[in-house]
Design a protein around this motif. Structure first.
Motif, PDB file in Angstrom:
ATOM      1  N   PRO A 453       8.990  21.714 -17.993  1.00  0.00           N
ATOM      2  CA  PRO A 453       9.527  22.773 -18.864  1.00  0.00           C
ATOM      3  C   PRO A 453       8.666  23.049 -20.088  1.00  0.00           C
ATOM      4  O   PRO A 453       8.557  24.213 -20.518  1.00  0.00           O
ATOM      5  N   ALA A 454       8.035  22.010 -20.667  1.00  0.00           N
ATOM      6  CA  ALA A 454       7.231  22.234 -21.861  1.00  0.00           C
ATOM      7  C   ALA A 454       6.015  23.099 -21.546  1.00  0.00           C
ATOM      8  O   ALA A 454       5.716  24.065 -22.261  1.00  0.00           O
ATOM      9  N   LEU A 455       5.292  22.775 -20.454  1.00  0.00           N
ATOM     10  CA  LEU A 455       4.111  23.555 -20.109  1.00  0.00           C
ATOM     11  C   LEU A 455       4.520  24.949 -19.639  1.00  0.00           C
ATOM     12  O   LEU A 455       3.840  25.943 -19.950  1.00  0.00           O
ATOM     13  N   ALA A 456       5.636  25.052 -18.902  1.00  0.00           N
ATOM     14  CA  ALA A 456       6.125  26.371 -18.486  1.00  0.00           C
ATOM     15  C   ALA A 456       6.471  27.212 -19.704  1.00  0.00           C
ATOM     16  O   ALA A 456       6.168  28.413 -19.753  1.00  0.00           O
ATOM     17  N   GLY A 457       7.096  26.581 -20.706  1.00  0.00           N
ATOM     18  CA  GLY A 457       7.417  27.300 -21.931  1.00  0.00           C
ATOM     19  C   GLY A 457       6.177  27.758 -22.663  1.00  0.00           C
ATOM     20  O   GLY A 457       6.127  28.867 -23.200  1.00  0.00           O
ATOM     21  N   PHE A 458       5.140  26.911 -22.687  1.00  0.00           N
ATOM     22  CA  PHE A 458       3.893  27.289 -23.340  1.00  0.00           C
ATOM     23  C   PHE A 458       3.280  28.511 -22.653  1.00  0.00           C
ATOM     24  O   PHE A 458       2.920  29.495 -23.305  1.00  0.00           O
TER      25      PHE A 458
END
Length: 510
Positions: A453-458
């Motif tokens: 989720p963090a990389l997708a959010g970035f």
């Protein structure tokens, strides 16, 4: 027996032939319309009777030249003379592309329209080559000059669309790569060990009206000793063939060396002929020997200070490889010579402890400014296996090198999502949060990357409104993790996304 003539690319006669082909509208779509799509597809499978049935009785220039040059079939003199009003049958004989015999014109070569697409648009050339097995009705001669085949189209798709002053097409064959590269190069040198190949390549350049190609005969880099180029391309005779008096060798595919030594020689020698920042690209086979994988052997041949990117596309067992290339030479299991050839191949592989043979692409780049503090600290070294379908690999190579260069001083301040990237989320039944999040490329190498989720959010925030620092700070607050810790996790994965073309450097507000 068809006469095995060498073309004589006289410029005046080539211009006359091109004018006749143009007047007949001798191009892919008119021909496909003339005999129908189904018959055209059948021809691609080596079946020509549906095509002949479709045009039976027609003697107009398009169909006459189609039978003569696409199928390689003799035609009556009268309709050929009418179709070649400017060149004439005498001119055809002078070019070495056909001859009279018993009231007919017998073709000594094929001429087929070949479409192409590059950064400048869509076009089509007439490409001459030797008569194929369908036209000859027998196995190919050792000095056969191949037309535009699958390997030619593959190399054309992976050559980077870049402008260069000088380019080299090593092992030019019929000259198709030289023609393509000439559209983005000030000048091109095309070399080949085969006199026949160079004659065809020069003839094809004259038919296309391309005048910035110089043709030289010789093996490997001998014809260009001491010279350098911004781009070197090669579809070399990389097929691994056992050396032996009873094994036929074909100039268009067999390099005359043991195993994969020709590919090794190319990747070791090519960098010496690259100008600063120049690149070399080729197709090749490489062997896994004993416990050493082919990609590792390939890597050992390329000096560590050079950028190197190899993509392994498929692998074959020794048996599968031998059968493929024996059939390619026109020998089938029903022929008496098949088993002896198969045993020769298998004995050769066994003697050298070859366990697997791979096919793929190789890109080598010389540093633009060796020792310059602004140059990348480390060379790009990628040796990977990609089996999925690919589109526009040339652009993927170009953009990957650009991404690598952009990372030299760290992750760029602003990153943008590449326009062909989409996101897919997979949910287990009854779950709100996705169990899998994937980023997918619609072009290039068609990669799929699983992200959290963090990389997708970035990635989702990379629209140019925020800098990388601002996005990471916002995510640290959202996920309630220390900024330093989150950056340490994201930074190497962002680098990979830039090199893979998912993210591209940009400017804020773009």
């Amino acid at each position: 027996m068809v006469r095995h003539l060498v073309p004589r690319p006289d410029p005046v006669l080539c211009a006359a032939l091109a004018a006749d082909l143009d007047a007949a509208d001798f191009r892919s779509e008119p021909l496909r319309t003339a005999w129908g799509a189904e018959a055209d597809d059948a021809l691609g499978r080596g079946i020509r009777s549906p095509l002949l049935r479709a045009v039976e009785g027609r003697t107009d220039p398009l169909v006459t030249l189609g039978r003569l040059f696409v199928l390689g079939m003799p035609q009556p003199e009268a309709p050929v003379a009418a179709a070649l009003a400017r060149l004439g049958i005498d001119g055809l004989e002078s070019l070495g592309l056909g001859y009279r015999e018993d009231g007919r014109v017998v073709p000594a070569a094929l001429i087929r329209p070949q479409s192409f697409v590059d950064a400048d648009g869509v076009g089509e050339w007439w490409i001459a080559s030797d008569l194929d097995e369908l036209a000859l009705g027998t196995a190919l001669p050792p000095d056969h000059v191949l037309g535009v085949g699958g390997a030619s189209r593959t190399l054309a798709s992976l050559v980077m669309p870049i402008e260069v002053d000088r380019a080299l097409d090593l092992g030019t064959g019929c000259g198709i790569q030289a023609l393509l590269v000439a559209r983005h190069a000030g000048s091109v040198v095309a070399t080949d060990i085969s006199e026949r190949a160079l004659a065809y390549a020069e003839l094809n350049a004259r038919l296309a009206g391309v005048g910035n190609i110089e043709f030289r005969r010789g093996s490997m880099f001998e014809p260009i000793a001491g010279e350098s180029f911004g781009l070197i391309v090669s579809n070399p005779p990389f097929v691994i063939t056992p050396r032996g008096a009873d094994v036929p060798e074909y100039e268009y595919r067999d390099g005359g060396l043991v195993g994969d030594a020709l590919v090794e020689a190319f990747v070791r020698e090519a960098p010496a002929h690259l100008s600063p920042g120049g690149s070399a690209q080729l197709l090749g086979n490489w062997e896994s020997v004993g416990a050493t994988l082919g990609l590792r052997r390939l890597e050992s041949w390329i000096a560590p200070e050079l950028d190197a990117w190899a993509v392994q596309r498929e692998t074959l067992s020794p048996l599968g490889y031998a059968e493929l290339w024996i059939r390619d030479g026109g020998t089938t299991p029903r022929d008496a010579g098949f088993e002896p050839l198969l045993n020769a191949w298998l004995d050769d592989f066994a003697a050298r402890d070859v366990t697997e043979i791979a096919f793929g692409y190789v890109l080598i780049r010389r540093p633009a400014t060796p020792g310059d503090p602004a140059a990348p600290d480390a060379a790009l070294r990628r040796f990977e296996t990609l089996m999925q379908p690919v589109t526009s690999p040339g652009r993927a190579f170009r953009d990957g090198l650009a991404g690598h260069d952009a990372l030299a001083d760290g992750v760029p301040d602003v990153l943008l999502v590449a326009p062909d990237v989409t996101e897919a989320r997979h949910h287990l039944p009854g779950q709100d949060a996705p169990s899998v999040i994937e980023l997918r490329q619609g072009g290039g190498f068609g990669r799929t990357v699983s992200v959290d989720p963090a990389l997708a959010g970035f990635v989702g925030a990379c629209d140019g409104d925020l800098t990388v620092t601002q996005i990471v700070a916002a995510l640290a607050d959202l996920f309630e993790v220390p900024l330093v810790e989150l950056w340490a996790d994201l930074e190497p994965r962002l680098r990979a996304l830039v090199t893979d073309g998912f993210l591209i450097p940009g400017e804020q507000g773009s």
